[in-house]
Write a protein that holds these residues in place. Structure first.
Motif: not given
Length: 267
Positions: A165, A111-112, A105, A167, A107-108, A149, A174
């Motif tokens: 997002i 975002k959460y 996960l 990806d 650097d994501q 997402k 997550a």
């Protein structure tokens, strides 16, 4: 040489791979591993149409499904329509795997954090009921409280008025790395919502399935039955399936003050 092959389903790719391997490794064992809703709603053992049955019989080895002798999954008790000769094995989730998932996960994470709702897009097009549900989300949650997402492979025609997002990191990763206890995960069909519950239990998001609102096909009815089994096992407060848009709005109204996604507390 291959001793054991694990597949997620009986689709064409899995069958072709198995048959190619079997030519060189006649004694290869075949097992099914947990692949979300499809594992639990009986789609792996689905009934084929007459034309589909002929096609499978001619080209894809009609005995393929009979070769599966074991299923590895997170909750064997929730599987429906299982062949009594197939062995089920429960997957144990280890903390070491969570460490690996959090590194994926990476650097994501930010975002959460703080998001109250994560909506799992599936590229659904021209669905009036879904559009109404999204407008209700806008009514009860601000733009920065919702994260959409986007599906990694399918592009729909919905322009979301929320942060998005895209990806290739599964939602379950997550869920393993953050505390979703005070967050909501909304979807029409995506198995990622319910898989998070099966895998992580208490720290997973409350799952909301909109299939009863947005679809009425046979696949949806099987999913509804599966969701009921999940509700019975994990409790009504962990998964919600509204039967109408009004019922969905009532749910949003009651949950608009939730805290959102947080870091997992250290132990």
């Amino acid at each position: 040489d291959v001793a054991h092959l694990f597949v997620p389903s009986d689709d064409i790719v899995c069958r072709v791979v198995y048959n190619i391997i079997k030519k060189n490794s006649p004694s290869v064992k075949l097992s099914l591993y947990d692949d979300a809703n499809g594992t639990y709603v009986g789609s792996f053992y689905r009934k084929l149409s007459r034309l589909g049955g002929v096609f499978y019989w001619l080209f894809l080895d009609v005995n393929y499904r009979k070769k599966v002798r074991s299923i590895y999954c997170y909750n064997p008790q929730l599987i429906d329509g299982l062949d009594q000769n197939v062995e089920t094995k429960k997957i144990a989730f280890h903390d070491e795997v969570k460490v690996l998932m959090k590194s994926a996960l990476n650097d994501q994470v930010d975002k959460y954090l703080g998001k109250k709702v994560v909506f799992l897009d599936q590229g659904i097009r021209d669905n009036n009921s879904l559009n109404q549900c999204l407008r209700l989300l806008e009514k009860y949650f601000s733009k920065d409280e919702v994260l959409v997402k986007l599906h990694p492979r399918i592009a729909g025609n919905i322009n979301y008025n929320f942060d998005t997002i895209r990806d290739e990191i599964p939602f379950e990763i997550a869920s393993s790395s953050l505390d979703f206890t005070n967050a909501i995960a909304i979807t029409c069909y995506s198995g990622a919502c319910v898989m998070s519950i099966l895998m992580f239990g208490d720290s997973s998001a409350k799952a909301v399935f909109l299939q009863r609102v947005c679809a009425n096909d046979l696949k949806a009815s099987k999913l509804v039955a599966f969701i009921k089994r999940v509700q019975n096992y994990y409790g009504q407060d962990k998964i919600f399936s509204p039967s109408s848009i009004d019922e969905f709005e009532m749910f949003l109204k009651e949950n608009k003050r939730i805290e959102g996604v947080k870091e997992l507390s250290s132990r």
